[in-house]
Design a protein around this motif. Structure first.
Motif, short mmCIF file in Angstrom:
data_model
loop_
_atom_site.label_atom_id
_atom_site.label_comp_id
_atom_site.label_asym_id
_atom_site.label_seq_id
_atom_site.Cartn_x
_atom_site.Cartn_y
_atom_site.Cartn_z
N TYR B 11 0.84 -1.21 0.14
CA TYR B 11 -0.06 -0.06 0.22
C TYR B 11 1.11 1.22 0.06
CZ TYR B 11 -4.00 -2.81 1.08
OH TYR B 11 -5.19 -3.83 1.06
N ILE B 17 2.83 -5.61 2.00
CA ILE B 17 1.89 -6.11 2.77
C ILE B 17 1.83 -7.75 2.49
CG2 ILE B 17 -0.40 -6.22 3.23
CD1 ILE B 17 0.60 -4.09 4.43
N ASN B 37 -5.00 -11.18 12.77
CA ASN B 37 -5.22 -9.93 12.29
C ASN B 37 -4.37 -9.09 11.67
OD1 ASN B 37 -7.22 -9.74 15.19
ND2 ASN B 37 -8.28 -10.20 13.36
N GLY B 38 -4.65 -8.55 10.30
CA GLY B 38 -3.79 -7.82 9.70
C GLY B 38 -2.50 -8.60 8.94
N ALA B 39 -2.81 -9.91 8.84
CA ALA B 39 -1.73 -10.72 8.29
C ALA B 39 -1.83 -10.57 6.59
CB ALA B 39 -2.30 -12.04 8.47
N GLY B 40 -2.81 -10.13 6.07
CA GLY B 40 -2.92 -10.09 4.66
C GLY B 40 -3.72 -10.74 4.07
N LYS B 41 -4.79 -11.57 4.70
CA LYS B 41 -5.88 -12.47 4.00
C LYS B 41 -6.64 -11.84 3.27
CE LYS B 41 -7.42 -13.66 8.06
NZ LYS B 41 -6.59 -12.86 9.12
N THR B 42 -7.24 -10.60 3.77
CA THR B 42 -8.16 -9.72 3.00
C THR B 42 -7.58 -9.03 1.63
OG1 THR B 42 -9.51 -9.27 4.74
CG2 THR B 42 -9.99 -7.87 3.15
N THR B 43 -6.15 -8.58 1.99
CA THR B 43 -5.62 -8.07 0.86
C THR B 43 -5.30 -9.10 -0.19
OG1 THR B 43 -4.39 -6.74 2.34
CG2 THR B 43 -3.25 -6.89 0.27
N GLU B 159 -14.04 -14.53 5.62
CA GLU B 159 -14.58 -14.82 6.85
C GLU B 159 -16.14 -15.12 6.82
OE1 GLU B 159 -13.42 -12.39 9.95
OE2 GLU B 159 -11.54 -11.76 9.14
N HIS B 191 -11.17 -17.16 11.09
CA HIS B 191 -10.38 -17.28 12.40
C HIS B 191 -10.71 -18.63 13.25
CE1 HIS B 191 -8.54 -13.56 11.91
NE2 HIS B 191 -9.58 -12.92 11.49
N1 LIG Z 1 -6.34 0.47 2.35
C1 LIG Z 1 -5.40 -0.01 3.01
N2 LIG Z 1 -4.27 1.07 3.28
C2 LIG Z 1 -3.16 0.87 3.85
N3 LIG Z 1 -3.07 -0.30 4.61
C3 LIG Z 1 -3.77 -1.19 4.51
C4 LIG Z 1 -5.08 -1.07 3.73
N4 LIG Z 1 -5.98 -2.11 3.99
C5 LIG Z 1 -5.15 -2.99 4.73
N5 LIG Z 1 -4.02 -2.47 5.02
C6 LIG Z 1 -2.79 -3.01 5.78
O1 LIG Z 1 -2.55 -4.32 5.13
C7 LIG Z 1 -2.45 -5.30 6.14
C8 LIG Z 1 -3.20 -6.54 5.73
O2 LIG Z 1 -4.56 -6.18 5.96
P1 LIG Z 1 -5.86 -7.30 5.78
O3 LIG Z 1 -6.90 -6.50 5.62
O4 LIG Z 1 -5.19 -8.10 4.51
O5 LIG Z 1 -5.58 -8.48 6.96
P2 LIG Z 1 -6.32 -9.70 7.45
O6 LIG Z 1 -5.48 -10.77 7.30
O7 LIG Z 1 -7.44 -9.59 6.31
O8 LIG Z 1 -6.64 -9.14 8.91
P3 LIG Z 1 -8.24 -9.57 9.49
O9 LIG Z 1 -8.00 -10.95 10.08
O10 LIG Z 1 -8.07 -8.53 10.83
O11 LIG Z 1 -9.40 -9.24 8.86
C9 LIG Z 1 -2.62 -4.53 7.41
O12 LIG Z 1 -1.48 -4.42 8.29
C10 LIG Z 1 -3.40 -3.16 7.32
O13 LIG Z 1 -2.95 -2.40 8.07
#
Ligand SMILES: Nc1ncnc2c1ncn2[C@@H]1O[C@H](COP(=O)(O)OP(=O)(O)OP(=O)(O)O)[C@@H](O)[C@H]1O
Ligand SMILES: [Mg+2]
Lengths: 549, 240
Positions: B11, B17, B37-43, B159, B191
């Motif tokens: 990002y 990320i 949380n914040g691992a990068g799954k959603t990304t 999720e 999770h």
């Molecule tokens: N729009 C954005 N701009 C900047 N950083 C972002 C953005 N979206 C996510 N991040 C960062 O990317 C990283 C991964 O986020 P992500 O949403 O993929 O986590 P996740 O594994 O889905 O977590 P969760 O279990 O909480 O859903 C996090 O550190 C978050 O801070």
């Protein structure tokens, strides 16, 4: 006390919707502030000018104090009306109530804080309706310092009781009627009422422009007679008037003390009274319709992707009151508001009048490139109030990712998103083209057609191009729809964009003398630009849509 | 089949990320994507679905590249995002009909499917209401129905089980099993370790954008002999 003040501060900050990055003095922030300042200075100037006129008129009639009582009367009325509208928003429709209720704060403090919020917004309105007129009055008559002190006290305390009354009215309404429980409906109704009022005032003020100074003075004094009667029932008005006009004797002091005492008593009394009722009914609000009806499966039928997508756009636009009132309504209302003066001018005077002569003189000379350019610029000016395209992405809010994961090309979605604005712009377009023909009876069909064609092409290009403005800088992560339509720089950019288009057209027109040539040239330019733009969006769609996720 | 090839994403410049991710989810497989949380799954999921632009590498869905051939790739999957708060002003039925129009589903077929699925998920009676009046779980069910409506080969769910009541969660899990049995792919993040353990054919654990483990539960137990539950393994793997 401390807690209440703290709460007031938080609620105020919340309602003003302050941007988080306010200390960043970017060009845009400065431009927005400057624009705001110019607008406020302009309105302030108008108020000051009108006040000066009225004071002169009343001075000539030897009754300048009438000005003061009229100001106070209007302050009370404005405070009352405004409090009905704002108490609905502050007490019932603001999101903070959901956060406040679980906190260990007693309901009296919440109610007090909410009153304070309303009071502060009333003071801001009073700056225009009270402070400026009184300043003008004070300067005109070179009054003593006591006049100013008294005025400030009246300024602070006079609106309290009207606001309380308006609030009580709202709370009673909310308790005993069910329609008010529908947030969306109430918002539609209040805005329509406001517009009805503006239009009524406009019609009324047109009818009074013919009056002489003497007649105005008489009329004002007549209204003042009403004020006297009103003051008999509404004791604070009398106290307020006496406190300012009787500063030569002791009456002023006792009256101001009465006013302050009454206001504070009422403020505390009403707060205690409402603290239970309000909390009970505030938790009862629902938004939208919650009627349960059976699904009619016969209505399900297949549509083309294009129709389905555009239908969806329209539904979101029309069902959301904030979006509808701020992006669609101006397109419908502004042409009407702007033409009322012309229409009533047209009907109120016979053939012989001077304005009729001017109209026919214009009508005979309009069919040249200058007249053509002016017609197009007026049409473009009306397009400016169409904020549908420039908010088309931001309106989606968190659903915006949808755009990216459905199997529909981004450039196609871009086109579809331009359609609602394009369709609604036909209202101002027809309005001007038809109005032009009604006003000037001698306009040729070819000129009408040419204005229509260029207006149409401008509409197409502007509606389509404004989508790009929103794509490049969308405002997606909002919790309240107001973020999209208020304090959104894209709206300013769209205005500037339409201005530039208009200036270019003006420039082209000034080089030629033949309307047909100009029409051909501008059509060619607009068509080519639109095609070029369309291809640009098609080619670079992935990059253009980068900010949206 | 979903193929993630050498994918990186940041990002902010130089802050990766997702760091060189390689993953292949085969046909007939349920794949569970785990991580703190914040691992990068959603990304990752956003890149698979074309919501986020991929910085490096590419992703293929049934052989169609999401960057080169986005529309064809998107036709091959159905996606349920992590936040179901979408199109709140539309009625449930309007949303489903809209989805059916986008995916060009015949009107007879869509009627049958909407009726059957909404009865199964018990939101049939609410279809004529605006989505803003739905509860969190009901919104999620609506999105799931939207995916099932066009019967894509690949399901991508972020999720999907959070917020569902036990019966709906059970139904969804059964549907996932049936779907994979037909030779299709299910990719979802969660999770809930128990779900991952019982439901998934393979599991991937991601932390700070790096894939720490991929494999079946059995393989995992072999690799971490001294741990006796998935919870232990998860905590150990994601510790540092
Ligand atoms: N729009 C954005 N701009 C900047 N950083 C972002 C953005 N979206 C996510 N991040 C960062 O990317 C990283 C991964 O986020 P992500 O949403 O993929 O986590 P996740 O594994 O889905 O977590 P969760 O279990 O909480 O859903 C996090 O550190 C978050 O801070
Ligand atoms: Mg996530």
């Amino acid at each position: 006390m401390k807690e209440t003040l703290f709460l007031t501060k938080i609620l105020l900050k919340n309602s003003l919707n302050k941007n988080a990055n306010k200390d960043k003095l970017t060009f845009k922030a400065i431009a927005a502030k400057l624009l705001m300042f110019v607008a406020i200075a302009y309105i302030g100037g108008v108020v000051a000018f009108l006040s000066k006129e009225l004071i002169e008129v009343l001075k000539a009639a030897n009754q300048p104090e009438v000005f003061i009582s009229l100001c106070l009367l209007s302050t009370i009325i404005i405070a009352f009306i405004q409090s009905i509208l704002s108490s609905l928003n502050v007490l019932y429709f603001s999101k903070d109530i959901e956060f406040l209720l679980p906190l260990p704060i007693n309901s009296l403090k919440i109610v007090l804080a909410k009153f304070n919020v309303m009071l502060v917004s009333e003071y801001i309105v009073e700056l225009l309706t009270f402070a400026i007129p009184f300043l003008v009055y004070g300067i005109t008559f070179q009054v003593s310092i006591i006049f100013y002190i008294m005025s400030i006290l009246v300024f602070l305390f006079l609106p309290i009781i009207p606001i309380l009354l308006g609030t009580i009215l709202t709370v009673i309404l909310m308790r005993f009627t069910s329609f008010v429980k529908n947030k969306d409906l109430v918002q539609y109704i209040t805005v329509f009422l406001t517009f009805a009022m503006i239009i009524a005032i406009q019609i009324y003020s047109i009818n009074t422009t013919e009056l002489t100074d003497f007649m105005i003075a008489n009329k004002l004094i007549q209204i003042n007679g009403l004020t006297d009667i009103f003051a008999d029932y509404f004791i604070i008005l009398k106290h307020g008037i006496n406190a300012i006009t009787e500063i030569e004797n002791r009456l002023a002091l006792s009256n101001i003390l009465y006013l302050i005492g009454e206001s504070i008593t009422a403020y505390l009394f009403v707060s205690i009274l409402l603290s239970t009722t309000y909390i009970n009914s505030a938790t009862n609000i629902v938004s939208g319709n919650s009627k349960k009806t059976k699904t009619d499966f016969r209505k399900i039928k297949r549509n083309s992707t294009r129709k389905a997508y555009i239908d969806k756009e329209f539904k979101i636009l029309f069902r959301n009151p904030v979006f509808f009132l701020n992006t669609v309504l101006p397109v419908l209302i502004i042409p009407i508001v702007l033409t009322i003066p012309f229409v009533s001018e047209f009907f109120s005077k016979g053939e012989s009048s001077s304005s009729q002569a001017i109209i026919s003189a214009i009508g005979e000379n309009i069919e040249n490139t200058v007249g053509f350019a002016i017609c197009i610029c007026i049409i473009n000016f009306l397009y400016m109030f169409n904020y549908i395209s420039v908010t088309s992405i931001s309106r989606e809010g968190e659903s915006v990712a949808f755009i990216k994961y459905i199997p529909l090309e981004l450039y196609k979605q871009c086109r579809y998103k331009a359609i609602p604005a394009f369709i609604l712009n036909f209202i101002p377009l027809f309005f001007i083209v038809i109005g032009m023909n009604l006003l000037f009876s001698k306009i040729s069909i070819s000129f009408t057609l040419e204005v229509f064609v260029i207006g149409l092409l401008c509409n197409l290009f502007i509606s389509y191009a404004e989508v790009l403005i929103d794509i490049l800088k969308p405002k997606i992560h909002w919790t309240s729809e107001y973020a999209v339509v208020k304090q959104n720089m894209n709206m300013l950019w769209s205005t500037i964009f339409v201005l530039i288009v208009s200036i270019i057209i003006l420039g082209i027109c000034s080089f030629f003398e033949n309307v047909h040539v100009v029409t051909l040239l501008i059509s060619a330019i607009l068509i080519l630009t639109t095609i070029f733009y369309d291809n640009f969006v098609k080619l670079y769609s992935t990059n253009i849509f980068k900010k949206i996720c | 089949m979903i193929e993630i090839k050498n994918v990186s994403k940041s990002y902010i410049k130089n802050e990766k990320i997702i760091d060189n991710l390689n993953l292949e989810i085969k046909d007939g497989e349920i794949f569970g994507f785990l991580g703190p949380n914040g691992a990068g799954k959603t990304t990752t999921i956003k890149m698979i679905t074309g919501i986020l632009k991929i910085d490096e590498g590419d992703i293929f869905i049934d052989g169609q590249s999401i960057t080169e051939n986005p529309v064809n790739a998107k036709l091959n999957f159905g996606f349920v995002p992590d936040s179901p708060d979408m199109f709140l002003k539309l009625k449930g039925i309007e949303y489903l009909n809209f989805i059916a129009d986008i995916y060009k589903i015949d009107s007879k077929i869509r009627k049958d499917r909407i009726e059957r699925l909404s009865k199964e998920f018990e939101i049939y009676d609410n279809l004529n209401e605006q989505i803003q009046n739905y509860s969190h779980g009901m919104r999620q069910k609506l999105l799931i129905i939207g995916v099932l409506l066009h019967e894509p080969k690949n399901w991508i769910l972020d999720e999907p089980l959070t917020g569902l009541d036990p019966k709906s969660a059970y139904d969804l899990k059964e549907k996932m099993k049936a779907h994979s049995r037909k030779g299709n792919t299910v990719f979802f993040s969660t999770h809930v370790l128990e779900v991952a353990e019982k439901l998934c054919d393979r599991i991937g654990i991601i932390n700070k954008g790096k894939l720490l483990f991929v494999g079946t539960y059995e393989e995992m137990k072999k690799q971490f002999k001294d741990s006796n539950s998935l919870e232990d393994i998860f905590l150990k793997v994601t510790e540092e």
